[in-house]
Design an enzyme around this catalytic site. Structure first.
Site, short mmCIF file in Angstrom:
data_model
loop_
_atom_site.label_atom_id
_atom_site.label_comp_id
_atom_site.label_asym_id
_atom_site.label_seq_id
_atom_site.Cartn_x
_atom_site.Cartn_y
_atom_site.Cartn_z
N GLY A 25 11.46 -3.57 -0.71
CA GLY A 25 12.46 -3.55 0.36
C GLY A 25 12.81 -4.96 0.81
N GLN A 29 11.13 -7.38 2.44
CA GLN A 29 10.18 -8.42 2.07
C GLN A 29 9.82 -8.37 0.58
OE1 GLN A 29 8.96 -10.96 3.92
NE2 GLN A 29 10.13 -10.33 5.70
N ARG A 69 7.43 4.17 -5.24
CA ARG A 69 7.71 5.57 -5.55
C ARG A 69 8.98 5.64 -6.39
NH1 ARG A 69 7.69 8.18 0.45
NH2 ARG A 69 9.48 6.79 0.63
N ASP A 81 4.95 -0.59 8.15
CA ASP A 81 3.59 -0.45 8.67
C ASP A 81 3.21 1.00 8.96
OD1 ASP A 81 2.85 -3.46 9.18
OD2 ASP A 81 4.91 -3.18 9.81
N HIS A 110 1.87 -8.37 7.80
CA HIS A 110 1.81 -8.17 9.25
C HIS A 110 0.41 -7.61 9.53
CE1 HIS A 110 2.81 -7.28 13.31
NE2 HIS A 110 3.29 -6.07 13.16
N GLU A 162 8.71 -8.00 20.53
CA GLU A 162 9.51 -6.77 20.44
C GLU A 162 9.59 -6.05 21.77
OE1 GLU A 162 8.29 -5.85 15.80
OE2 GLU A 162 7.47 -4.60 17.37
N SER A 166 28.29 -29.92 28.11
CA SER A 166 29.05 -30.93 28.87
C SER A 166 28.37 -31.10 30.22
CB SER A 166 30.47 -30.42 29.08
OG SER A 166 30.42 -29.26 29.89
P1 NDP Z 1 11.05 -2.14 4.21
O1 NDP Z 1 11.42 -1.04 5.15
O2 NDP Z 1 12.15 -3.00 3.72
O3 NDP Z 1 10.26 -1.49 2.97
C1 NDP Z 1 10.92 -0.73 2.08
C2 NDP Z 1 10.00 -0.48 0.91
O4 NDP Z 1 8.89 0.32 1.34
C3 NDP Z 1 10.69 0.27 -0.19
O5 NDP Z 1 10.19 -0.16 -1.43
C4 NDP Z 1 10.28 1.70 0.11
O6 NDP Z 1 10.26 2.46 -1.02
C5 NDP Z 1 8.85 1.52 0.57
N1 NDP Z 1 8.41 2.64 1.38
C6 NDP Z 1 8.90 3.02 2.59
N2 NDP Z 1 8.24 4.10 3.05
C7 NDP Z 1 7.32 4.39 2.10
C8 NDP Z 1 6.33 5.40 2.00
N3 NDP Z 1 6.13 6.30 2.95
N4 NDP Z 1 5.57 5.42 0.88
C9 NDP Z 1 5.75 4.50 -0.10
N5 NDP Z 1 6.67 3.53 -0.06
C10 NDP Z 1 7.44 3.47 1.04
O7 NDP Z 1 9.86 -2.98 4.86
P2 NDP Z 1 9.82 -4.54 5.22
O8 NDP Z 1 10.01 -5.34 3.98
O9 NDP Z 1 10.68 -4.79 6.41
O10 NDP Z 1 8.32 -4.68 5.73
C11 NDP Z 1 7.24 -4.76 4.83
C12 NDP Z 1 6.08 -5.43 5.53
O11 NDP Z 1 6.46 -6.76 5.87
C13 NDP Z 1 5.66 -4.76 6.83
O12 NDP Z 1 4.27 -4.86 6.96
C14 NDP Z 1 6.35 -5.61 7.90
O13 NDP Z 1 5.71 -5.58 9.16
C15 NDP Z 1 6.24 -6.98 7.25
N6 NDP Z 1 7.21 -7.96 7.73
C16 NDP Z 1 8.55 -7.64 7.73
C17 NDP Z 1 9.47 -8.57 8.16
C18 NDP Z 1 10.94 -8.28 8.11
O14 NDP Z 1 11.72 -9.17 8.43
N7 NDP Z 1 11.40 -7.11 7.70
C19 NDP Z 1 9.06 -9.91 8.64
C20 NDP Z 1 7.64 -10.16 8.51
C21 NDP Z 1 6.76 -9.19 8.09
P3 NDP Z 1 10.77 3.98 -1.01
O15 NDP Z 1 11.96 3.89 -1.86
O16 NDP Z 1 9.64 4.66 -1.62
O17 NDP Z 1 11.09 4.40 0.38
#
Ligand code: NDP
Length: 327
Positions: free
Chosen positions: A23, A25, A45, A79, A104, A191, A250
């Site tokens: 996703g 990150q 998945r 998370d 995180h 947040e 200014s």
């Molecule tokens: P995303 O929402 O972008 O993650 C999406 C990914 O997670 C996809 O590959 C998705 O695949 C998978 N996913 C989602 N739900 C599930 C599930 N139930 N089972 C398996 N896979 C799943 O997350 P982020 O990238 O935003 O965050 C990832 C981590 O990074 C977190 O810990 C976050 O706190 C941390 N973080 C995020 C930041 C940000 O700016 N976004 C900044 C700093 C840290 P699927 O197709 O399977 O849904």
């Protein structure tokens, strides 16, 4: 702080990294690691994120298989999904000497996952969303990250985590040692205190102006929708919050600012900040979050109807229509 002089991707030579999640990150981490010469497997998945990883040319496997094929595992899914995914697909496939990395600290800070003994555990938390992590890497720069070695069984946990940090580009900007407890609590405080406070400040300013008879559209533009305030915050990240006003404002602006600075938010707001921080640190927030999640997030539905249809949002929709692609 750690910089490029302290770390290199060679610290993880010969290791394969499983990036779990593709996703916000995951996509950025994976691309930067690959471009730094690191062997990467994506674990996901079967759905559109998996298809995107395949289309980008990555070796993409079910999560358990990706973990099995790697010695370093980066967990980059939301998370709230950590406990279920970790217990079912990750923990049984981790081996002694593997390094498990989170972006995180939440899941470890609140004991939502228990990493098997014998596995190194680290936090490498970017202080930025995904797109700049990739764009700045391509430009030859990077973004800031926090680092914490949570468990070191191999004696190489710091070196390996810095290897990842260097390969993703974090050491180009700077990597700050910060405990995972602090990283989690600061993030939640931002947040829960700063974000609602800022939103309420903008809403209050909007209400004052509109109730005084000003047109909502120019009011919104002047407040934030022109992007000027956002540019100011970007500038403030390097020059400082007070200095940006000093440098960009200014004399009229600076006189107006100093006239009211320190007088608009009472001690009551600071007291609320302390209460929110106490709730985060005591685990009260996480308990409330678990109940909310079990019930299917009913408060989020209420939030949507209460705030997303308010006059500021509808004015913004009109503004977007008026400005077209500029908005
Ligand atoms: P995303 O929402 O972008 O993650 C999406 C990914 O997670 C996809 O590959 C998705 O695949 C998978 N996913 C989602 N739900 C599930 C599930 N139930 N089972 C398996 N896979 C799943 O997350 P982020 O990238 O935003 O965050 C990832 C981590 O990074 C977190 O810990 C976050 O706190 C941390 N973080 C995020 C930041 C940000 O700016 N976004 C900044 C700093 C840290 P699927 O197709 O399977 O849904």
């Amino acid at each position: 702080m750690y910089f490029d002089k302290d770390a290199t991707s060679q610290h993880i030579d010969g290791e394969t990294v499983a990036v779990i999640g593709y996703g916000i990150q995951g996509k950025a981490f994976a691309a930067n690691l690959r471009d730094s010469g690191v062997s990467v497997i994506i674990g996901n998945r079967t759905d559109e994120y998996r298809d995107a990883a395949v289309a980008d040319g990555f070796d993409t496997r079910p999560i358990a298989e990706a973990v099995d094929g790697a010695s370093i595992v980066l967990l980059l899914i939301p998370d709230e999904a950590h406990p279920e995914v970790f217990n079912a697909h990750i923990a049984p496939h981790l081996h002694d000497g593997d390094l498990f990395v989170l972006a995180h600290g939440f899941s470890v800070r609140y004991d939502r996952i228990m990493v098997p003994a014998g596995v190194d555990v680290a936090l490498l938390a970017p202080k930025m969303f995904g797109k700049p992590i990739r764009q700045r890497y391509l430009n030859g720069s990077g973004v800031l990250a926090f680092l914490d070695v949570i468990r070191d069984t191999t004696g190489r946990a710091l070196r390996r985590t810095l290897g990842i940090a260097a390969a993703v580009g974090f050491t180009r900007y700077g990597v700050m040692p910060v405990s995972h407890q602090t990283e989690t609590e600061l993030d939640l405080f931002q947040e829960q205190f700063l974000t609602p406070l800022l939103l309420d400040v903008f809403r209050t300013a909007f209400e004052v102006l509109v109730e005084a008879g000003y047109d909502p559209l120019p009011s919104l533009l002047d407040m934030h929708a022109s992007g000027e305030m956002a540019e100011m915050m970007v500038e403030a990240a390097s020059t400082g919050l007070y200095e940006v006003v000093e440098q960009q404002g200014s004399p009229t602006c600076r006189f107006g600012v100093q006239r009211y600075l320190g007088q608009l938010l009472g001690g009551e707001v600071k007291a609320r900040g302390r209460e929110i921080l106490d709730d985060i640190r005591s685990g009260g927030f996480v308990e409330a979050l678990s109940k909310e999640a079990e019930a299917g997030y009913p408060s989020l539905d209420e939030y949507r109807s209460a705030y997303l249809a308010n006059p500021m949002t509808t004015a913004h929709d009109r503004l977007r229509a008026a400005l077209g692609a500029q908005a």
